[in-house]
Design an enzyme around this catalytic site. Structure first.
Site, PDB file in Angstrom:
ATOM      1  N   SER A  41      41.973  26.612  50.379  1.00  0.00           N
ATOM      2  CA  SER A  41      41.689  28.004  50.742  1.00  0.00           C
ATOM      3  C   SER A  41      40.409  28.167  51.547  1.00  0.00           C
ATOM      4  O   SER A  41      40.249  29.162  52.242  1.00  0.00           O
ATOM      5  CB  SER A  41      41.571  28.867  49.482  1.00  0.00           C
ATOM      6  OG  SER A  41      40.605  28.326  48.613  1.00  0.00           O
ATOM      7  N   ASP A 331      34.832  36.524  45.863  1.00  0.00           N
ATOM      8  CA  ASP A 331      35.520  36.672  44.576  1.00  0.00           C
ATOM      9  C   ASP A 331      34.936  35.633  43.632  1.00  0.00           C
ATOM     10  O   ASP A 331      33.908  35.019  43.956  1.00  0.00           O
ATOM     11  CB  ASP A 331      37.047  36.607  44.738  1.00  0.00           C
ATOM     12  CG  ASP A 331      37.571  35.249  45.176  1.00  0.00           C
ATOM     13  OD1 ASP A 331      36.849  34.238  45.020  1.00  0.00           O
ATOM     14  OD2 ASP A 331      38.719  35.186  45.667  1.00  0.00           O
ATOM     15  N   HIS A 334      35.546  32.152  45.652  1.00  0.00           N
ATOM     16  CA  HIS A 334      35.423  31.956  47.101  1.00  0.00           C
ATOM     17  C   HIS A 334      34.184  32.600  47.701  1.00  0.00           C
ATOM     18  O   HIS A 334      33.854  33.739  47.369  1.00  0.00           O
ATOM     19  CB  HIS A 334      36.661  32.538  47.801  1.00  0.00           C
ATOM     20  CG  HIS A 334      37.922  31.845  47.413  1.00  0.00           C
ATOM     21  ND1 HIS A 334      38.854  32.406  46.581  1.00  0.00           N
ATOM     22  CD2 HIS A 334      38.394  30.623  47.737  1.00  0.00           C
ATOM     23  CE1 HIS A 334      39.863  31.558  46.416  1.00  0.00           C
ATOM     24  NE2 HIS A 334      39.605  30.472  47.096  1.00  0.00           N
TER      25      HIS A 334
END
Ligand SMILES: *[C@@H]1O[C@H](CO)[C@@H](O)[C@H](O)[C@H]1NC(C)=O
Ligand SMILES: *[C@@H]1O[C@H](CO)[C@@H](O)[C@H](O)[C@H]1NC(C)=O
Length: 357
Positions: A41, A331, A334
């Site tokens: 990600s 978040d 991340h």
């Protein structure tokens, strides 16, 4: 019970964490004509939108500071480090996702991300999230090289492939999704064995890219895993603190990556691998966020900031912070766009200190 249910759901959307990126072409004699990203990600610019997976970030508040406020699938409020590396090299300001049918091979000639949120070096890690494995990502790169040859001609394609910057940002998910938090692999491997297994997978991937013509590879190390907001939240021994044991796991893994880089630079003809130390950089930012212009390094911007990632971030927008630039994390796992920009600087700046060729 709630915590464990929540955690399962959180991790069902988590994935991979931090960093990775490519090469300081700015300092090379020949500027890089393209950037290629592989991993999780931290460098998936939207591929997971086009596969069946729960690991997707294509809804608000993701993307709220992206051009047009569009949620592109990037797990952040804006761009990722791979985008900023491309931008810094004078290429596209954002790196296109390989699976996005909106892009033709001509758009993709100056760079593309093959990454998939949730992917690990270990195939099982990727399968837990139905993410694309690193082998599949390399298969896509192989397919891409063929398309590029057809579109640009053999010589031009070869030039792009051999002068491009290759950024690998992967490995966090193997520990977070697979080994440390849910010990799927813990039953079969001791920690040193698992680390050796993962490093062997990284080696195989770099060798595959080298065989296809890639030379300049930036291997981004793991971040301080134990200081991710989610890890602090689930630190039962010292709630709120970094999990120092998990940080040590990341550090020892990074030590193995450093040795891998030296070994491959020695063994692979013309290879220019560079290890990118995001661990030290992020640790410094987390310890003294104000020195980097941040206000908060312990919570993410979305939700309560302690556990939310993925769809949990979209549930309670009232809690989401006003200005994500003040937060190191967007978040609970991340980085924010501003942090990614700093990491991109480290990727671009990192150059080979020991040249073997
Ligand atoms: C992952 O799967 C691919 C394809 O089945 C295989 O070639 C590769 O060796 C596997 N990787 C690891 C680390 O086991
Ligand atoms: C990269 O180099 C630039 C220019 O020297 C510097 O301003 C920046 O702080 C460096 N970034 C990192 C993360 O070291």
């Amino acid at each position: 019970m709630l915590i464990s249910t929540l955690l399962v759901s959180v991790l069902a959307h988590a994935y991979a964490i931090i960093p990775a990126n490519a090469f300081a072409a700015a300092r090379d004699k020949v500027p890089a004509p393209a950037v290629f990203a592989f991993g999780d990600s931290t460098v998936d610019t939207g591929n997971n939108n086009f596969i069946q997976t729960v690991a997707r970030g294509n809804y608000p508040p993701y993307g709220r500071d992206y051009a047009g406020g569009v949620a592109t699938g990037r797990f952040s409020n804006g761009r990722l480090s791979a985008d900023f590396v491309s931008d810094a090299l004078g290429l596209s300001p954002s790196l296109p996702a390989y699976l996005d049918p909106a892009h033709t091979i001509h758009h993709l000639a100056s760079g593309v991300s093959f990454a998939s949120a949730g992917a690990g070096l270990d195939n099982i890690t990727s399968q837990i999230m139905s993410a694309m494995t690193l082998s599949q990502q390399i298969d896509h790169f192989r397919e891409y090289t063929e398309k590029l040859k057809r579109a640009k001609g053999e010589a031009a394609a070869r030039h792009i492939i051999s002068h491009a910057l290759y950024v690998f940002s992967i490995g966090s998910s193997d520990f977070l999704q697979n080994y440390l938090v849910f010990p799927v692999r813990g039953y079969r491997f001791s920690l040193p064995e698992y680390q050796a297994y993962l490093v062997a997978a990284a080696e195989a991937a770099v060798r595959a890219v080298h065989k296809l013509g890639g030379r300049a590879v930036k291997l981004v190390g793991l971040p301080p895993l134990g200081c991710l907001p989610l890890e602090r939240a689930v630190n039962l021994r010292r709630p709120g603190d970094c999990n120092e044991m998990h940080n040590m796991v990341a550090m020892s893994f990074n030590g193995r990556l450093v040795r891998l880089v030296a070994k491959l630079n020695w063994e692979l003809a013309g290879a220019r691998l560079v290890y990118v130390d995001q661990y030290t950089l992020l640790s410094a930012i987390i310890a003294k966020p104000w020195e980097y212009g941040f206000e908060n390094s312990v919570r993410g911007c979305c939700g309560t900031g302690y556990v939310e990632t993925g769809v949990l971030c979209s549930l309670d927008s009232a809690l989401t912070c006003g200005n994500a630039d003040n937060y190191v994390f967007f978040d609970a796992v991340h980085p924010s766009e501003r942090t990614y920009k700093i990491i991109a600087g480290a990727i671009v700046n990192a150059t080979t200190s020991h040249l073997f060729h």
